[in-house]
Write a protein that holds these residues in place. Structure first.
Motif, PDB file in Angstrom:
ATOM      1  N   ARG A 142      32.037 -22.645  62.482  1.00 29.47           N
ATOM      2  CA  ARG A 142      33.392 -22.146  62.266  1.00 29.47           C
ATOM      3  C   ARG A 142      34.416 -23.026  62.975  1.00 29.47           C
ATOM      4  O   ARG A 142      35.442 -23.404  62.401  1.00 29.47           O
ATOM      5  CB  ARG A 142      33.490 -20.706  62.751  1.00 29.47           C
ATOM      6  CG  ARG A 142      34.865 -20.083  62.574  1.00 29.47           C
ATOM      7  CD  ARG A 142      34.843 -18.613  62.976  1.00 29.47           C
ATOM      8  NE  ARG A 142      36.165 -18.022  62.848  1.00 29.47           N
ATOM      9  CZ  ARG A 142      37.111 -18.052  63.789  1.00 29.47           C
ATOM     10  NH1 ARG A 142      36.855 -18.665  64.948  1.00 29.47           N
ATOM     11  NH2 ARG A 142      38.297 -17.508  63.593  1.00 29.47           N
ATOM     12  N   TYR A 143      34.131 -23.361  64.232  1.00 29.94           N
ATOM     13  CA  TYR A 143      35.065 -24.214  64.975  1.00 29.94           C
ATOM     14  C   TYR A 143      35.147 -25.600  64.349  1.00 29.94           C
ATOM     15  O   TYR A 143      36.230 -26.177  64.250  1.00 29.94           O
ATOM     16  CB  TYR A 143      34.637 -24.316  66.439  1.00 29.94           C
ATOM     17  CG  TYR A 143      35.561 -25.217  67.237  1.00 29.94           C
ATOM     18  CD1 TYR A 143      36.756 -24.747  67.745  1.00 29.94           C
ATOM     19  CD2 TYR A 143      35.219 -26.555  67.454  1.00 29.94           C
ATOM     20  CE1 TYR A 143      37.607 -25.580  68.446  1.00 29.94           C
ATOM     21  CE2 TYR A 143      36.071 -27.401  68.152  1.00 29.94           C
ATOM     22  CZ  TYR A 143      37.260 -26.902  68.647  1.00 29.94           C
ATOM     23  OH  TYR A 143      38.103 -27.736  69.335  1.00 29.94           O
ATOM     24  N   LEU A 144      34.020 -26.123  63.910  1.00 30.91           N
ATOM     25  CA  LEU A 144      34.028 -27.458  63.327  1.00 30.91           C
ATOM     26  C   LEU A 144      34.823 -27.478  62.027  1.00 30.91           C
ATOM     27  O   LEU A 144      35.523 -28.463  61.730  1.00 30.91           O
ATOM     28  CB  LEU A 144      32.590 -27.920  63.075  1.00 30.91           C
ATOM     29  CG  LEU A 144      31.757 -28.196  64.339  1.00 30.91           C
ATOM     30  CD1 LEU A 144      30.350 -28.623  63.969  1.00 30.91           C
ATOM     31  CD2 LEU A 144      32.407 -29.275  65.203  1.00 30.91           C
ATOM     32  N   LEU A 145      34.745 -26.391  61.222  1.00 31.24           N
ATOM     33  CA  LEU A 145      35.538 -26.331  60.004  1.00 31.24           C
ATOM     34  C   LEU A 145      37.038 -26.285  60.314  1.00 31.24           C
ATOM     35  O   LEU A 145      37.840 -26.959  59.669  1.00 31.24           O
ATOM     36  CB  LEU A 145      35.125 -25.110  59.178  1.00 31.24           C
ATOM     37  CG  LEU A 145      33.759 -25.193  58.496  1.00 31.24           C
ATOM     38  CD1 LEU A 145      33.426 -23.859  57.808  1.00 31.24           C
ATOM     39  CD2 LEU A 145      33.744 -26.330  57.479  1.00 31.24           C
ATOM     40  N   ILE A 146      37.414 -25.470  61.324  1.00 28.39           N
ATOM     41  CA  ILE A 146      38.832 -25.397  61.707  1.00 28.39           C
ATOM     42  C   ILE A 146      39.322 -26.750  62.234  1.00 28.39           C
ATOM     43  O   ILE A 146      40.418 -27.217  61.889  1.00 28.39           O
ATOM     44  CB  ILE A 146      39.031 -24.288  62.756  1.00 28.39           C
ATOM     45  CG1 ILE A 146      38.701 -22.914  62.142  1.00 28.39           C
ATOM     46  CG2 ILE A 146      40.453 -24.305  63.294  1.00 28.39           C
ATOM     47  CD1 ILE A 146      38.744 -21.777  63.150  1.00 28.39           C
ATOM     48  N   ALA A 147      38.481 -27.388  63.064  1.00 29.52           N
ATOM     49  CA  ALA A 147      38.862 -28.693  63.593  1.00 29.52           C
ATOM     50  C   ALA A 147      38.994 -29.732  62.484  1.00 29.52           C
ATOM     51  O   ALA A 147      39.913 -30.559  62.476  1.00 29.52           O
ATOM     52  CB  ALA A 147      37.839 -29.150  64.627  1.00 29.52           C
ATOM     53  N   ILE A 231      38.008 -33.032  68.166  1.00 27.47           N
ATOM     54  CA  ILE A 231      36.559 -33.222  68.071  1.00 27.47           C
ATOM     55  C   ILE A 231      35.970 -32.971  69.453  1.00 27.47           C
ATOM     56  O   ILE A 231      36.384 -33.618  70.430  1.00 27.47           O
ATOM     57  CB  ILE A 231      36.232 -34.637  67.582  1.00 27.47           C
ATOM     58  CG1 ILE A 231      36.863 -34.874  66.197  1.00 27.47           C
ATOM     59  CG2 ILE A 231      34.723 -34.853  67.534  1.00 27.47           C
ATOM     60  CD1 ILE A 231      36.694 -36.274  65.678  1.00 27.47           C
ATOM     61  N   PRO A 232      35.026 -32.034  69.604  1.00 23.91           N
ATOM     62  CA  PRO A 232      34.532 -31.685  70.946  1.00 23.91           C
ATOM     63  C   PRO A 232      33.950 -32.863  71.714  1.00 23.91           C
ATOM     64  O   PRO A 232      34.204 -33.025  72.906  1.00 23.91           O
ATOM     65  CB  PRO A 232      33.461 -30.620  70.651  1.00 23.91           C
ATOM     66  CG  PRO A 232      33.866 -30.016  69.347  1.00 23.91           C
ATOM     67  CD  PRO A 232      34.465 -31.150  68.553  1.00 23.91           C
ATOM     68  N   TYR A 233      33.187 -33.716  71.038  1.00 27.58           N
ATOM     69  CA  TYR A 233      32.542 -34.805  71.751  1.00 27.58           C
ATOM     70  C   TYR A 233      33.559 -35.836  72.255  1.00 27.58           C
ATOM     71  O   TYR A 233      33.382 -36.415  73.335  1.00 27.58           O
ATOM     72  CB  TYR A 233      31.517 -35.482  70.838  1.00 27.58           C
ATOM     73  CG  TYR A 233      30.753 -36.582  71.525  1.00 27.58           C
ATOM     74  CD1 TYR A 233      29.688 -36.283  72.376  1.00 27.58           C
ATOM     75  CD2 TYR A 233      31.083 -37.918  71.331  1.00 27.58           C
ATOM     76  CE1 TYR A 233      28.980 -37.288  73.017  1.00 27.58           C
ATOM     77  CE2 TYR A 233      30.396 -38.926  71.963  1.00 27.58           C
ATOM     78  CZ  TYR A 233      29.346 -38.606  72.814  1.00 27.58           C
ATOM     79  OH  TYR A 233      28.655 -39.596  73.457  1.00 27.58           O
ATOM     80  N   SER A 234      34.623 -36.089  71.501  1.00 28.64           N
ATOM     81  CA  SER A 234      35.618 -37.109  71.870  1.00 28.64           C
ATOM     82  C   SER A 234      36.887 -36.506  72.479  1.00 28.64           C
ATOM     83  O   SER A 234      37.898 -37.188  72.561  1.00 28.64           O
ATOM     84  CB  SER A 234      35.990 -37.944  70.631  1.00 28.64           C
ATOM     85  OG  SER A 234      36.574 -37.115  69.642  1.00 28.64           O
ATOM     86  N   ARG A 235      36.815 -35.221  72.869  1.00 23.00           N
ATOM     87  CA  ARG A 235      38.010 -34.589  73.407  1.00 23.00           C
ATOM     88  C   ARG A 235      38.473 -35.262  74.693  1.00 23.00           C
ATOM     89  O   ARG A 235      39.675 -35.364  74.955  1.00 23.00           O
ATOM     90  CB  ARG A 235      37.753 -33.110  73.655  1.00 23.00           C
ATOM     91  CG  ARG A 235      38.981 -32.334  74.105  1.00 23.00           C
ATOM     92  CD  ARG A 235      38.698 -30.861  74.121  1.00 23.00           C
ATOM     93  NE  ARG A 235      38.372 -30.383  72.787  1.00 23.00           N
ATOM     94  CZ  ARG A 235      37.837 -29.192  72.537  1.00 23.00           C
ATOM     95  NH1 ARG A 235      37.537 -28.368  73.553  1.00 23.00           N
ATOM     96  NH2 ARG A 235      37.580 -28.816  71.305  1.00 23.00           N
ATOM     97  N   SER A 236      37.564 -35.731  75.487  1.00 25.94           N
ATOM     98  CA  SER A 236      37.953 -36.397  76.744  1.00 25.94           C
ATOM     99  C   SER A 236      38.749 -37.669  76.460  1.00 25.94           C
ATOM    100  O   SER A 236      39.692 -38.003  77.173  1.00 25.94           O
ATOM    101  CB  SER A 236      36.713 -36.727  77.569  1.00 25.94           C
ATOM    102  OG  SER A 236      35.844 -37.598  76.847  1.00 25.94           O
ATOM    103  N   TRP A 237      38.369 -38.382  75.367  1.00 23.24           N
ATOM    104  CA  TRP A 237      39.135 -39.576  75.013  1.00 23.24           C
ATOM    105  C   TRP A 237      40.551 -39.203  74.592  1.00 23.24           C
ATOM    106  O   TRP A 237      41.518 -39.870  74.945  1.00 23.24           O
ATOM    107  CB  TRP A 237      38.427 -40.327  73.888  1.00 23.24           C
ATOM    108  CG  TRP A 237      37.046 -40.798  74.265  1.00 23.24           C
ATOM    109  CD1 TRP A 237      36.551 -40.929  75.515  1.00 23.24           C
ATOM    110  CD2 TRP A 237      36.011 -41.166  73.361  1.00 23.24           C
ATOM    111  NE1 TRP A 237      35.262 -41.365  75.485  1.00 23.24           N
ATOM    112  CE2 TRP A 237      34.887 -41.538  74.164  1.00 23.24           C
ATOM    113  CE3 TRP A 237      35.898 -41.230  71.979  1.00 23.24           C
ATOM    114  CZ2 TRP A 237      33.679 -41.948  73.607  1.00 23.24           C
ATOM    115  CZ3 TRP A 237      34.696 -41.659  71.414  1.00 23.24           C
ATOM    116  CH2 TRP A 237      33.593 -42.011  72.230  1.00 23.24           C
ATOM    117  N   GLY A 238      40.663 -38.172  73.773  1.00 18.91           N
ATOM    118  CA  GLY A 238      41.997 -37.728  73.373  1.00 18.91           C
ATOM    119  C   GLY A 238      42.840 -37.290  74.557  1.00 18.91           C
ATOM    120  O   GLY A 238      44.050 -37.564  74.614  1.00 18.91           O
TER     121      GLY A 238
END
Length: 564
Positions: A142-147, A231-238
Motif C-alpha cells: 500500500r505504501y509503495l503504491l502511494i509512493a 522511496i524508503p531505501y533512498s530516503r536518506s539521500w533525499g
C-alpha cells in the motif's frame, strides 16, 4: 555478563604476560602509526552508529560486525522493534526490544563538541527507529503504491515545469529582443543612433539562457530530492539533498541579513556625501557664473576647486563606508585592495605629476581659457586648460596639445593682459642699418600700424629699439589688436607686415640687414640736419603739425640710403 567475562580474561592475560620473560621483539617490524580505523553500523541505507575505538581487545570492525549480527537476531524474533537506551557505568547501551545491540563508550564520542554517551546513544536509537520504519514501509504494498503515485505526479509536474520554462524562454527572448531594439533605436545624438542593438540583444539572450538553465537545474534538484525522499531505501539521500539546499538557502539568507545593517550605513554615508556635493556644487556654480563673490575663490578656479572638493568628499565617504562593505574584512578583499593601491602608486606617478601641474596652472592664474598666449615655440588661443593637458588653437587652424608639466616648465607669454578689455598684443621686429635715422624708422612703423585695420588707436602703437647689433639696429613694433579669435589675429599680423613693406618702399628705405666684410668707404653716420626725414616730424614742427601730415613728394628731402 559476556562482556564482564571478556574483561576478566583480558586482565588475567595481561598479568600473566607481565610475569613471563620478555621476548626479543627487536626483529619485529614496528606497527604503523596510522589513524585508528573506524567502522559504521549501516542498516536500511542509514548509518546507525560509528565505532571509533576498541573495546575489550575488539577493534571497531569487530564491534560493528557483532552489533549487526545482534540486530539481525533481534529482528528475527519478530518483536515490537522498539529501540531504547540504557546507561551503565562504562557508557550507554543501545537496545532493541530490551536486547543489547552495542555500547557507546566515552572513546566513541567527541567531548569537545559537547557530545555525551547518552546524547549519542539517543541519536543512534532515533536513527535506528527511522531505519526500522523504512524497512516496514518497503514491505508494505500500500505504501509503495502511494509512493509510486506521488513520484509519478511529481514527475508529471516536473515535465510541465520544463515545458513551461521552454515556452517562457522563447517568449522572454522574443519580447526582450524587441524591447531592447525599440528602446536603443530611440537613443540618438544629433539624430544619429549611437548604440548598436545587436550587442545588447546577444547579451540579453545569454542572460535569459543562464536564468532559464538555472531554473531548470533548481526544478531538477527539487524533483530528485522529492522522489528519493518517497522511496524508503533512498530516503536518506533525499534528506541529504533537502538538508543541503536548506543549508545553502539559510547561509545565503543569513549572509544577507548580516550584511543589511552595513549596507544601510553605506547607503546613508553615500546619501550624506551626495547631499554635501550638491550643496557645495550650487555654491561653486554661482561663483563660476559671477553671481557670488568670494575672496579666496574666483570664476577661473571655481571649476577645479569643485572637482577637487568632490574627489575629497568621495574618498572620505569611501574610507568611512569601507568597513561596512560585505566581505571587506576577508583576506581576498584586502589583498585586492593592496594590489590596486600598489598599481596606482607605481603606475600613476606621471599622471599625478600632470594633475599637480594642472592645478598649479589653474590656481596660479598665469593663463585662462580664451587668452592668447605663447608657450615655448607655440602661440595661440587657450581653448582648454584641463587637469592633465593644455590645448591651444593657432591662427592657422592648428590645435596644439601640451602636457601641463611641460607648460609649467616653459616660459609663458600672455598677450591678452597687456591692456584691459578684449583683444591681443601684436609685435613684430625689423632690423635696419645704422645709416637710416631711427626717428624715420619709428615714424614709418607707426604709420604702417595706423594704416592697418583692427589695430586699436588706444593704446597707441609704439616702437622699441631692443638691440644695437654690430651691423644694424633691431626695432620692435608693439600694437594692440581688437580682434578676439586667433585666426583674425594672424590676418591682422599679415596685413601689418604688408603695410610695413609698403611704407618702407614708399620712403625708399631698404629692409635688409647689412653685414660688412670690410670697413665701409663712407662712415654710416647721420648728420643732425637729417635726423627727421619723412615721415618723421622734427620737434619744431610738432606744435604746427599735430596730425603727422606727410609732406608732398616734391617737398620731401631726398631719402637717406638705408642699408638693410
Amino acid at each position: 555478563m559476556s562482556v564482564l567475562r571478556r574483561l576478566l580474561f583480558a586482565m588475567l592475560l595481561m598479568m600473566f604476560s607481565g610475569l613471563a620473560p620478555a621476548a626479543d621483539t627487536s626483529a619485529l617490524p614496528a606497527p604503523p602509526s596510522a589513524t585508528p580505523a573506524v567502522a559504521k553500523l549501516v542498516f536500511a541505507n542509514r548509518t546507525i552508529f560509528v565505532f571509533r575505538s576498541a573495546l575489550a581487545g575488539y577493534p571497531p570492525e569487530d564491534r560493528a560486525d557483532g552489533a549487526r549480527k545482534r540486530l539481525e537476531a533481534a529482528l528475527a524474533r519478530n518483536g515490537a522493534q522498539q529501540p531504547g537506551v540504557h546507561p551503565i557505568s562504562e557508557g550507554t547501551q543501545v537496545t532493541l526490544d530490551g536486547a543489547l545491540l552495542f555500547l557507546v563508550t566515552p572513546a566513541d564520542i567527541n567531548p569537545l563538541a559537547g557530545d555525551t554517551t547518552d546524547s549519542v546513544a539517543n541519536e543512534s536509537a532515533a536513527m535506528l527507529g527511522k531505519a526500522l520504519l523504512e524497512r516496514r514501509e518497503q514491505a508494505s504494498p500500500r505504501y509503495l503504491l502511494i509512493a509510486a503515485a506521488l513520484c509519478a505526479a511529481a514527475t508529471l509536474t516536473y515535465g510541465l515545469i520544463l515545458h513551461g520554462l521552454r515556452l517562457m524562454h522563447r517568449w522572454v527572448g522574443k519580447r526582450s529582443t524587441q524591447a531592447i531594439s525599440r528602446r536603443l533605436g530611440q537613443v540618438k545624438l544629433k539624430n544619429v543612433r549611437v548604440l548598436d542593438a545587436e550587442h545588447y540583444v546577444a547579451f540579453m539572450r545569454q542572460l535569459v539562457n543562464l536564468l532559464i538553465w538555472g531554473l531548470r537545474l533548481m526544478a531538477t534538484y527539487l524533483w530528485l530530492a522529492f522522489v528519493l525522499g518517497k522511496i524508503p531505501y533512498s530516503r536518506s539521500w533525499g534528506e541529504r539533498l533537502q538538508d543541503y539546499l536548506i543549508d545553502i538557502v539559510a547561509s545565503v539568507a543569513q549572509g544577507v541579513i548580516e550584511a543589511l545593517p552595513g549596507l544601510v550605513l553605506v547607503g546613508v554615508i553615500a546619501a550624506i556625501a551626495r547631499l554635501v556635493m550638491l550643496t557645495a556644487g550650487s555654491v561653486f556654480q554661482r561663483v563660476e557664473s559671477g553671481e557670488l563673490q568670494i575672496a579666496w575663490l574666483d570664476r577661473d578656479t571655481a571649476a577645479p576647486t569643485r572637482r577637487i572638493f568632490n574627489v575629497v568628499i568621495w574618498l572620505f565617504a569611501l574610507a568611512m563606508a569601507y568597513p561596512y562593505l560585505p566581505g571587506a574584512h576577508t583576506a581576498a578583499f584586502q589583498g585586492v585592495s593592496v594590489l590596486v593601491g600598489l598599481m596606482v602608486s607605481i603606475g600613476a606617478s606621471s599622471i599625478v605629476g600632470q594633475g599637480a601641474s594642472g592645478l598649479i596652472l589653474m590656481y596660479a592664474r598665469s593663463l585662462r581659457k580664451g587668452e592668447y598666449v605663447r608657450i615655448g615655440e607655440s602661440e595661440g588661443t587657450v581653448v582648454e586648460l584641463g587637469m592633465f593637458e593644455t590645448r591651444l588653437r593657432t591662427g592657422l587652424g592648428e590645435e596644439i596639445t601640451m602636457p601641463n608639466a611641460w607648460v609649467l616648465s616653459n616660459t609663458t607669454k600672455n598677450y591678452s593682459r597687456a591692456h584691459a578689455g578684449t583683444g591681443y598684443v601684436l609685435d613684430t621686429t625689423v632690423t635696419i642699418g645704422y645709416d637710416t635715422p631711427w626717428r624715420q624708422v619709428h615714424a614709418m612703423l607707426e604709420l604702417a600700424a595706423t594704416r592697418t585695420e583692427d589695430i586699436a588707436a588706444t593704446p597707441k602703437p609704439y616702437v622699441m629699439q631692443i638691440g644695437l647689433s654690430d651691423f644694424y639696429v633691431e626695432y620692435r613694433l608693439v600694437a594692440y589688436a581688437t580682434v578676439e579669435t586667433p585666426r583674425r589675429r594672424a590676418e591682422v599680423l599679415n596685413r601689418l607686415h604688408q603695410h610695413i613693406v609698403d611704407v618702407f618702399n614708399e620712403f625708399g628705405v631698404q629692409i635688409t640687414s647689412p653685414h660688412f666684410t670690410q670697413e665701409p668707404a663712407v662712415p654710416h653716420v647721420i648728420p643732425k640736419e637729417q635726423w627727421h626725414p619723412a615721415p618723421a616730424v622734427a620737434p619744431i614742427d610738432l606744435a604746427r603739425d599735430q596730425h603727422h601730415v606727410i609732406p608732398a613728394a616734391s617737398d620731401r628731402a631726398p631719402p637717406a640710403a638705408g642699408g638693410a
